[in-house]
Each structure stands twice: as structure tokens, then as C-alpha cells.
Design an enzyme around this catalytic site. Structure first.
Site, short mmCIF file in Angstrom:
data_model
loop_
_atom_site.label_atom_id
_atom_site.label_comp_id
_atom_site.label_asym_id
_atom_site.label_seq_id
_atom_site.Cartn_x
_atom_site.Cartn_y
_atom_site.Cartn_z
CB ILE A 434 67.89 -24.53 -17.11
CG1 ILE A 434 67.52 -25.45 -18.27
CG2 ILE A 434 67.26 -25.08 -15.84
CD1 ILE A 434 66.04 -25.44 -18.65
CB SER A 436 73.19 -21.06 -13.66
OG SER A 436 73.22 -22.39 -14.11
CG HIS A 697 75.17 -33.45 -16.59
ND1 HIS A 697 73.90 -33.51 -17.09
CD2 HIS A 697 75.06 -33.04 -15.31
CE1 HIS A 697 73.04 -33.17 -16.15
NE2 HIS A 697 73.72 -32.87 -15.05
N1 GLN Z 1 68.18 -22.57 -12.25
C1 GLN Z 1 69.18 -23.50 -11.84
C2 GLN Z 1 70.40 -23.37 -12.72
O1 GLN Z 1 70.26 -23.11 -13.86
C3 GLN Z 1 68.68 -24.93 -11.90
C4 GLN Z 1 69.73 -25.91 -11.42
C5 GLN Z 1 69.23 -27.32 -11.23
O2 GLN Z 1 68.19 -27.68 -11.71
N2 GLN Z 1 69.97 -28.13 -10.56
O3 GLN Z 1 71.51 -23.53 -12.30
ZN ZN Z 2 68.41 -29.27 -13.58
#
Ligand code: GLN
Ligand code: ZN
Length: 765
Positions: A434, A436, A697
Site C-alpha cells: 500500500i 509505506s 495493525h
Molecule cells: N500510502 C499510505 C501508506 O502506506 C496509506 C496510508 C493510509 O491509508 N492510512 O502509509
Molecule cells: Zn489504509
């Protein structure tokens, strides 16, 4: 004289003292006695400051070590059974057990669920109730705090309590579903007992918070308001029923006629209905107007407020009270803690303490003769004028661009089906992340050193490049299909963009509590937003140069930047959002020019930005989706646009999600075991979907088999050629020791699925 009061003060402290005290206690460095004495100091300081600012009634019990709704559950003795018998624990320790997931014996159990407090970024702990729920007084915190205020010499205090209907509305059933209104009968005697005890302590007024009066309420709930408050009417304490966060609309008559001694309303968001309310209010009742905006950080236009208040004051006299619209929990504490902001900008702003000073000035003006008013308001007038006409607020280039914005900007050249063959070619069930990767101590230290000037720009850049190199190498070794650069350079997904865009200011201490000891520091968007230079291109282009695999560019979308900032109140949010969208649109173009042909535009906060009233949803979704499309609409057909959203309950808004017209959407679904995907199947979502297969998480390393099972479940709802494989969200809060094996397992699951699929093995879910 008009009475001034405050509904609640930020408890975190101007220097986040509460956060640090809590964390020291949780790490075992401080005793409970130490924690309690530092928090008592904090309360004492806040009462003193509010009194000095001219408040005639000080809020008590607005303080909390963790969350006021959780405190209230403890006060009512409503503790979910899994925590065991917490009666031997102090209020603080009992609250921490529930909030942090420990039972009475200290064994780990599921923590109390957190959810967002109305449309704010504050999260409360959801009360969990049983059908046979028994209520009884279970905590002394409220009474202790009243005594503390008293012992400090504060005679005029007003304890704050969540009202019975709001507290029940926000609760959920612990196991089997039942109608929570059934519990009202057994709940009210405990309220009566609490009110009696408060009155016994010599307190006259109690603030009963019922913000659900700004929501769409089913009829039985409206009726329950009448019966509940009739029953509490005999209480010896005077009740100020407080509503906020929106106009009352269809609940106006109900609120006006409830048998209480006073009604507080949000006169900022509900400005249009104040006259109607004054018309309907019985003549024995106090009307408290929340006239200063508790949800934003702008200095009020006092001249304008005065014009509205003068006729009301003539009508209501002493029955008119003034206050901020809601608790000041949602704004930072003190503007004076911001030496780095320039004087002009600072003069436009107002944090919690300044808001109380504004109220005080307003009262002075209301009580003075016409010829004095001008002088009293001179400063305020000058400030409002300077903001209105400042060249920092209005940027002609942005205005022009907005004027000439035509609808084609938000439409891509072709439909998804036509675009797809022109985009990156990928294996079946493509894998990605996603955005990071772990924010290691090394990365955080480098950022700090750079900010403090101990690292030059060049040194910092070299260090970040090294991080990117490592991230790319790890992803190649793991065998991911679409790579990311890892976002090492980003402190926060909104702040990073706000720092570089024009029209934004950042504070040093402008913290606002999010939950428990966690705070956020929303950027301040004061002017027309524009992009003076590319924001992310250099990092993404560098990452791309290191590999022959597709490199995904990473942007935070306009709606998310808007929803997580304090934004200007001098133009509609829709306009502000579109300005942001245009700035980001240029970034999409520049990323493409740098050879990036997969771009993700995160809209983590789009779903949570839905307005409180359903009748306002479509209006919001229209401009939110259009803003996203303005940004994405810059892309060529050959560029694959991804979007990511954290909170994936889309049942109600599926058409809007589809209307965003992204090529790929990645969402959070692992905790719901893919059930959230039903909405996508039922709606026949037209493009590709990456339902998160592992819960980032949790510190647990997900097993390949488990993820394979989730993917098989996903395949029941999504056609194979549209299914992606990815985690639930970004990995920045995890460590590499967790991330590497987890991703390895994820890739193994994807490979296994491909094999099964190619060999035509029927999926077994
Ligand atoms: N691109 C962001 C990450 O990977 C997305 C974070 C999020 O959706 N809160 O940290
Ligand atoms: Zn997210």
C-alpha cells in the site's frame, strides 16, 4: 450580564503533558500517584486559565485520562464481561484495562472497540451492553473532580455528563443483538442518583451532552428523549441540555420543549435556526448559543456575530448565555505556543484559549454603548479585513484555473475496459503493497536531524536514497510485481504534502487528541492551494531508476488532505477540495513524465468524511468524487490509477466508489474475513480490487494458508482477472522483522493461488 461558559477544554495540555504522563505511567516509570498528581495540576491550570479568560461557569469532568465515554461507562458500572471484576481497580487502571485490552488479572483480552466521535477525528471507546445489563454507580472520578475544583476555590462549576440517550445510542450489544432503548428504564435511576449526588455537593448546573440531536433519529429515540427528560426533571440539579456538531432540523421542536432548564445549541453550524429556536423556547429556559466555532481555528468576525446577537439579547436578556459551539477538545490549546508562525497569519487564528478570549470580548461589546463598541471591535475588524484581502489568501492564478476548469478535466480518455490493455502487463493475481515500509529509528532520526539542521539537504537525500534502494532490493528479492519506494521521506501522509503546497501553514504544537495519548497535528489551509514545485517526483523517479519492474507513484488524495486539515471557512469546502485536486493533478502529469505509469492516490479519509445527516451525503460525495477525478483525470490511458481506502464499509456508497473510476482499489478487508467484499459483488464493481489479506495493525505474522483461504473467499466475489494481492494498509508502523516474513507468506499464497487456478483446481472456500 450575559453569562459565559465553556463546554469542555482540551485535556492534552499545551505541551502534551497528559500524553507524556500517561506514557511514563504505562512504561512503569511513574507511579499512579505521580500520574494523578500531574493530571490534577493540568486540571487546575486549565480551570485557572478559563476563569482568567472570563468564563462564569467552568466545566468539570470534561477531563479524562483516556476518553470521556469510557469514563461514563465506568461511572454507570457498565463493564464488558471479558474484563472480569475491575471493582478493585482505581478508575484510571480500570479505564486502561478496557482501553488497552487487559482483564482484571492483567491477561490480554480484546480491547474496547474505538470509533470516531461524530464527524471529528476524536475516537471514543464504544460502550458494550448486555440485554440484562445492570447499572450502578461504579466510579468516584466525577465527584472527586468536583471536589478538586471546589478545593481550589472554584464555586461556579458545571459538571459535564454524556446524556443517557447519546450514551445508549453510541453503545453496541456485547453479544446478541437487542434494542438498547430497552435499557433506558434501568439506566435512568442511576442518572438520578448521580444528579442527586452532584447537587449534594452544592452544584447548581449540570451539562448533559446529547449531540445525537444533530443526527437523523428514529421515532422511538425521539420519543425516548421526552420520557427520559421528564423523569430526570425532578432532579435537584438544573440541567443544561447540550447539542452540537450540527443544526437540529427536525429535532428542533423536540429539543426546545424538553423539560430542562437550559438548552445549548451549535450556533455556528446551526446559525440559520437560532431565531426559530428563540421563538419556540419556553420563557423559563436559558438559551446557550455556541457562537464561537469549536471545530476550527479561525478568529471569529465579531462584528458579524454582534449583529446577530443584539436582537436576541434584547429579547432574552439574562436568559442568553454564550459559549463555544462544542467542547474545545477538537482544537489546539494555545496560539502563543507558536512562535514560528508569522504575526499576520497568527492574527487570523484562534486556538482554545483565544476562543475564550473572543467570547469575553464579545460579552464586553454586548454590554457596552454604541460609541464604545467601535473601539472595542477595531482590532477584530482590522484582522478580519486583512484576512479577506490578503494576497496570501487569494492567488489569481489558482482562481483563473478554477474558473476555466471544465468537466472534461475529470473524465479519463477511455473507459476501464479500453484502458486496461494499454496499461502495465502483469501476472494473474498481481502483488503489491500500500506504499509505506517500516519507519525505522534510523529514518526518524535522520528526519529529525535534517529538520534541526544537523543534516544538510544533500546528506539527508543520500540517506533517504539508501532507504529507497534497500526497499526496492527487498521487494525484488521477495518477488513483488508492482513496487513502491517506501515513503521513508514522509512524516505523515497529509503533513508531507501540506508542507510543500502553497496556502498551507504548519504548527509546532497544534496538537489535537485523536485517542488516548495519541494526537494529530492538522495542517492549516488558509489560502488558495497550489503546487509551487513537484512534490514526490524526485523520489519516485529515483526508485524507478533502480528496477525494471513497475514502480508505483504515491500521492495523498485531495479529499483526504482536506478532511485531515483545518481548512478555510471563507469558501465552500468543495471549492477548497477542487483547488487541492488541481494541484495534485499536476503531480500526476509530472509523475507520468518521469516514466511512472502506475500511480496510487490514497483517499483514506473519503468514507469517514460523510456528513452526519444522510440528506447531505450526496452533495458531499458528488464533489469528493469529482475532486478525486480531477486529480486522476490527468492520467493517460496507459497509466494505471490505484486508490486506497482504509475503512471499507461501502454498502451505502458503492455508486460513488465506482464513480471514482480508479483502475484498481485496495481496501481493508482482512478483519472482516472478506465479508466487506459483498458490496463489490452485489454492485458488480467494474474494475480491479485488492482486498487486504493481512491485518497490518496486528503484530502477528499471517500464515500463507490463512491468506490463501481469504483469497479463495475473495474469488467467490471478484472475477480472477480483477483480483490483486496486498496487505490491508501501509506498513510504516511495523518492523522489518515482521514485514519480511509476512510479505514472503503473502507471495507464497499468491503463487499457490496462481498454480491452483492454472491447473483448474476448483477453489474451496
Ligand atoms: N500510502 C499510505 C501508506 O502506506 C496509506 C496510508 C493510509 O491509508 N492510512 O502509509
Ligand atoms: Zn489504509
Amino acid at each position: 450580564m450575559t453569562l459565559l461558559h465553556n463546554l469542555g477544554f482540551p485535556r492534552i495540555g499545551a505541551q502534551r503533558e497528559l500524553k507524556f504522563a500517561l506514557e511514563r505511567y504505562w512504561r512503569g516509570e511513574d507511579s499512579l500517584a505521580k500520574l494523578e498528581s500531574s493530571t490534577a495540576d493540568l486540571r487546575a491550570r486549565h480551570w485557572q486559565q478559563q476563569q482568567a479568560a472570563g468564563m462564569n461557569l467552568l466545566p468539570v469532568n470534561d477531563f479524562s485520562l483516556y476518553d470521556q465515554i469510557l469514563d461514563h461507562s465506568l461511572l454507570l458500572g457498565a463493564i464488558p464481561s471479558r474484563f472480569g471484576d475491575l471493582s478493585g481497580h482505581s478508575h484510571a487502571d480500570a479505564a486502561f484495562c478496557i482501553a488497552r485490552g487487559k482483564d482484571a488479572q492483567g491477561r490480554p483480552v480484546a480491547a474496547g472497540e474505538m470509533t470516531k466521535w461524530f464527524d471529528t477525528n476524536y475516537h471514543f471507546i464504544v460502550p458494550e451492553l448486555r440485554r440484562e445489563q445492570h447499572f450502578q454507580l461504579g466510579s468516584n472520578k466525577l465527584f472527586d473532580e468536583i471536589r478538586q475544583a471546589r478545593s481550589l476555590g472554584h464555586a461556579a462549576i458545571k459538571p459535564v455528563l454524556p446524556g443517557p440517550l447519546t450514551w445508549l445510542w453510541l453503545s453496541k450489544a456485547e453479544d446478541e443483538e437487542f434494542d438498547r432503548l430497552e435499557l433506558l428504564d434501568s439506566l435512568l435511576p442511576v442518572y438520578a442518583e448521580i444528579l442527586q449526588r452532584i447537587a449534594d455537593l452544592g452544584v447548581e448546573w449540570v451539562q448533559m451532552d446529547e449531540p445525537i440531536l444533530s443526527l437523523d433519529l428514529p421515532l422511538p429515540w425521539k420519543q425516548a428523549f421526552e420520557s427520559a427528560y421528564s423523569r430526570l426533571h425532578s432532579s435537584p440539579a438544573k440541567l443544561l441540555l447540550a447539542t452540537y456538531f450540527g443544526p437540529l432540523l427536525d429535532n428542533l421542536h423536540l429539543a426546545a420543549r424538553l423539560p430542562v432548564d437550559g438548552l445549548h445549541v451549535d450556533a455556528v453550524r446551526g446559525a440559520d435556526e437560532i431565531t426559530a429556536l428563540a421563538d419556540h423556547l419556553p420563557t423559563y429556559k436559558i438559551l446557550s448559543l455556541g457562537i464561537i466555532d469549536g471545530r476550527n481555528i479561525w478568529r471569529a468576525d465579531l462584528g458579524q456575530l454582534l449583529a446577530r446577537l443584539t436582537p436576541l439579547q434584547q429579547r432574552l436578556g439574562e436568559r442568553l448565555w454564550l459559549a463555544p459551539s462544542c467542547s474545545l477538545l477538537h482544537v489546539p490549546v494555545d496560539l502563543h505556543a507558536e512562535p514560528a508562525l508569522d504575526d499576520e497569519l497568527k492574527s487570523w487564528l484562534s486556538f482554545a484559549l483565544q476562543k475564550l478570549e473572543e467570547l469575553n470580548l464579545l460579552k464586553q461589546v454586548l454590554g457596552s454603548e454604541d460609541h464604545q463598541r467601535e473601539e472595542l471591535l477595531a482590532d477584530n475588524l482590522r484582522i478580519c479585513d486583512s484576512r479577506k484581502h490578503s494576497s496570501r489568501v487569494c492567488n489569481p492564478a489558482v482562481q483563473e484555473r478554477m474558473q476555466s476548469l471544465d468537466t472534461r478535466a475529470s473524465i479519463r480518455n477511455s473507459s476501464y475496459d479500453q484502458r486496461r490493455p494499454r496499461q502495465v502487463s502483469l501476472p494473474l493475481f498481481p502483488t503489491t503493497t500500500i506504499g509505506s515500509f517500516p519507519q525505522t529509528a534510523e529514518i526518524r532520526q535522520a528526519r529529525l536531524a535534517h529538520r534541526q539542521g544537523r543534516l544538510t539537504d544533500a546528506e539527508y537525500k543520500t540517506l533517504m536514497r539508501k532507504q529507497i534502494q534497500e526497499a526496492v532490493q527487498i521487494q525484488e528479492q521477495l518477488g513483488l510485481d508492482v513496487l513502491v519506494h517506501g515513503e521513508a521521506e514522509r512524516n505523515d501522509m497529509v503533513e508531507y504534502f501540506a508542507e510543500q503546497l502553497e496556502g498551507f501553514a504548519l504548527t509546532r504544537h497544534g496538537w489535537v487528541q485523536s485517542y488516548g495519548s495519541r494526537c494529530v497535528k492538522p495542517p492549516i489551509l488558509f489560502g488558495d492551494a497550489s503546487r509551487p514545485a513537484p512534490l514526490t517526483v524526485e523520489w519516485s523517479a529515483y526508485a524507478r531508476s533502480l528496477t525494471s519492474l513497475p514502480m508505483k507513484g504515491m500521492l495523498t488524495g485531495p479529499v483526504t488532505i482536506l478532511n485531515w486539515s483545518f481548512v478555510r471557512d471563507d469558501q465552500p469546502r468543495a471549492t477548497t477540495c477542487k483547488q487541492l485536486a488541481l494541484a495534485l493533478r499536476d503531480e500526476v502529469r509530472d509523475l507520468e513524465k518521469a516514466g511512472i505509469n502506475v500511480i496510487q492516490i490514497d483517499e483514506a479519509a473519503l468514507r469517514e468524511g460523510l456528513p452526519l445527516r444522510r440528506s447531505d451525503w450526496q452533495g458531499y460525495l458528488d464533489w469528493a468524487v469529482e475532486s478525486f477525478r480531477i486529480t486522476a483525470g490527468a492520467a493517460q490511458d496507459s497509466t494505471q490509477i490505484h486508490t486506497h481506502m482504509c475503512y471499507s464499509e461501502f454498502n451505502d456508497i458503492m455508486p460513488a466508489i465506482a464513480a471514482m473510476d480508479a483502475d484498481v482499489i485496495t481496501i481493508e478487508t482482512s478483519r472482516s474475513r472478506m465479508e466487506l467484499l459483498d458490496a463489490f459483488r452485489d454492485f458488480e464493481y467494474p474494475a480491479e480490487i485488492g482486498p487486504g489479506v493481512y491485518d497490518i495493525h496486528s503484530a502477528n505474522i499471517p500464515e500463507a494458508d490463512d491468506m490463501l483461504q481469504l483469497l479463495e473467499k475473495a474469488l467467490e466475489r471478484i472475477p480472477a482477472e480483477r483480483l490483486w494481492v496486498n496487505p490491508d494498509c501501509g506498513l510504516k508502523t511495523r518492523s522489518w522483522q515482521e514485514v519480511k516474513p509476512a510479505l514472503e507468506n503473502m507471495l507464497q499464497a499468491a503463487r499457490q493461488l496462481r498454480k491452483q487456478y492454472e491447473q483448474n483446481i476448483p477453489v474451496s472456500a
